[in-house]
Motif scaffolding. Structure first.
Motif, short mmCIF file in Angstrom:
data_model
loop_
_atom_site.label_atom_id
_atom_site.label_comp_id
_atom_site.label_asym_id
_atom_site.label_seq_id
_atom_site.Cartn_x
_atom_site.Cartn_y
_atom_site.Cartn_z
N ARG A 16 0.81 -1.21 0.00
CA ARG A 16 0.00 0.00 0.00
C ARG A 16 0.85 1.27 0.00
NH1 ARG A 16 -4.03 -1.23 4.90
NH2 ARG A 16 -2.10 -2.18 5.67
N LYS A 17 2.07 1.20 0.48
CA LYS A 17 2.93 2.37 0.53
C LYS A 17 3.97 2.36 -0.59
CE LYS A 17 2.52 3.13 5.53
NZ LYS A 17 3.26 3.28 6.82
N GLY A 18 4.48 1.18 -0.92
CA GLY A 18 5.58 1.10 -1.87
C GLY A 18 5.18 0.94 -3.32
N HIS A 19 3.90 0.60 -3.57
CA HIS A 19 3.44 0.41 -4.95
C HIS A 19 2.67 1.62 -5.43
CE1 HIS A 19 1.74 -1.34 -8.54
NE2 HIS A 19 0.52 -1.15 -8.08
N ASP A 20 3.09 2.20 -6.56
CA ASP A 20 2.40 3.34 -7.16
C ASP A 20 1.50 2.81 -8.27
OD1 ASP A 20 1.67 5.61 -8.65
OD2 ASP A 20 3.47 6.68 -8.04
N ALA A 21 0.23 2.60 -7.95
CA ALA A 21 -0.70 1.99 -8.91
C ALA A 21 -0.85 2.86 -10.16
CB ALA A 21 -2.06 1.78 -8.24
N GLY A 22 -0.94 4.18 -9.99
CA GLY A 22 -1.10 5.06 -11.13
C GLY A 22 0.08 5.00 -12.07
N LEU A 23 1.29 4.99 -11.52
CA LEU A 23 2.49 4.93 -12.35
C LEU A 23 2.60 3.58 -13.06
CD1 LEU A 23 5.09 6.42 -13.16
CD2 LEU A 23 6.20 5.39 -11.17
N TRP A 24 2.26 2.51 -12.38
CA TRP A 24 2.31 1.17 -12.96
C TRP A 24 1.32 1.05 -14.12
CZ3 TRP A 24 4.71 -2.81 -14.35
CH2 TRP A 24 4.13 -4.07 -14.54
N GLU A 25 0.11 1.55 -13.94
CA GLU A 25 -0.90 1.49 -15.00
C GLU A 25 -0.50 2.38 -16.18
OE1 GLU A 25 -4.51 2.52 -13.03
OE2 GLU A 25 -4.49 0.71 -11.75
N ALA A 26 0.11 3.53 -15.89
CA ALA A 26 0.56 4.42 -16.97
C ALA A 26 1.67 3.74 -17.78
CB ALA A 26 1.06 5.74 -16.38
N PHE A 27 2.56 3.02 -17.09
CA PHE A 27 3.61 2.28 -17.78
C PHE A 27 3.01 1.24 -18.72
CE2 PHE A 27 5.94 -1.79 -17.72
CZ PHE A 27 7.05 -1.43 -18.47
N LEU A 28 2.04 0.49 -18.23
CA LEU A 28 1.41 -0.55 -19.05
C LEU A 28 0.71 0.04 -20.26
CD1 LEU A 28 -0.10 -2.78 -16.20
CD2 LEU A 28 1.86 -3.33 -17.65
N ARG A 29 0.05 1.17 -20.08
CA ARG A 29 -0.62 1.83 -21.21
C ARG A 29 0.40 2.34 -22.23
NH1 ARG A 29 -4.06 3.73 -16.98
NH2 ARG A 29 -2.88 5.68 -16.89
N ASP A 30 1.54 2.80 -21.74
CA ASP A 30 2.59 3.27 -22.64
C ASP A 30 3.11 2.12 -23.50
OD1 ASP A 30 4.42 5.04 -23.79
OD2 ASP A 30 5.94 4.65 -22.28
#
Length: 213
Positions: A16-30
């Motif tokens: 919950r603290k170490g995972h950036d869900a928004g950044l991870w999803e943005a990477f996948l979309r890229d």
């Protein structure tokens, strides 16, 4: 046409603290939106136990097959399945673009009888569900890049390992990576992670010949 290679690591999905869900999803979309993208996983996809904790966990579960089965179910339903679902949702082309995943130092060693005999890990389960190659602890990948008819084809050698140093000091980590490359003739790209910092070391001359050097 441009070829873009993505290396990703330390996602720590489930933290919950170490995972950036928004950044991870943005990477996948890229990755999804980039033509000729190639992806290589460099470890620590889930926020689970460190390697040093494995023996303690195994001693707790012991030979209790029911407890081990419950452990595996929890790992799969809490971490593995949601992680895979997120990739499928935001990057449907992941399977076709991923060259494979290597292990990091955070993953689950599956404990129940059906996994214990083969030594499977949560990373192998992710690879199986996504249909991508499992590359073990480290990997040497050779890409053959086809150019125009006049220029022919060229080999591109990539060495992938999760960590070369436990240091969080970037210059020290790059120096360690450089030492690890000594004796590896013909390596064009060396991908390493686990430093929680971004950096690169550029060769003065980088050319791709028929032998890949």
């Amino acid at each position: 046409r441009e070829l873009r290679i993505y290396g990703f690591s330390c996602v720590h999905f489930g933290d919950r603290k170490g995972h950036d869900a928004g950044l991870w999803e943005a990477f996948l979309r890229d990755v999804e939106q980039t033509d000729n993208a190639l992806v290589i996983g460099i470890g620590d996809y889930l926020d689970w136990t460190r390697t040093t904790y494995r023996f303690a966990l195994e001693s707790v579960w012991g030979e209790d097959d029911k407890a081990a089965e419950e452990y595996d179910t929890m790992v799969m339903e809490t971490f593995v399945y949601p992680f895979v679902d997120t990739i499928r949702e935001h990057c449907p082309s992941f399977k076709d673009k991923c060259l494979g995943l290597i292990e990091g130092n955070h993953h689950a060693a599956m404990q129940s009888f059906r996994f214990r005999q083969s030594g499977r890990t949560s990373t192998e389960e992710i690879c199986g569900l996504l249909g991508v190659p499992y590359l073990g602890l480290s990997a040497w990948l050779r890409l053959t890049v086809h150019q125009t008819r006049q220029h022919g084809r060229h080999n591109l050698n990539i060495v992938v390992t999760h960590s070369t140093s436990s240091s969080t000091n970037l210059p020290a980590s790059l120096a360690s990576a450089t030492r690890s490359m000594s004796g590896l003739d013909g390596v064009d790209i060396f991908l390493t992670a686990n430093d929680h910092a971004l950096g690169q070391e550029t060769k003065h001359l980088l050319a791709c010949t028929q032998r890949g050097a």
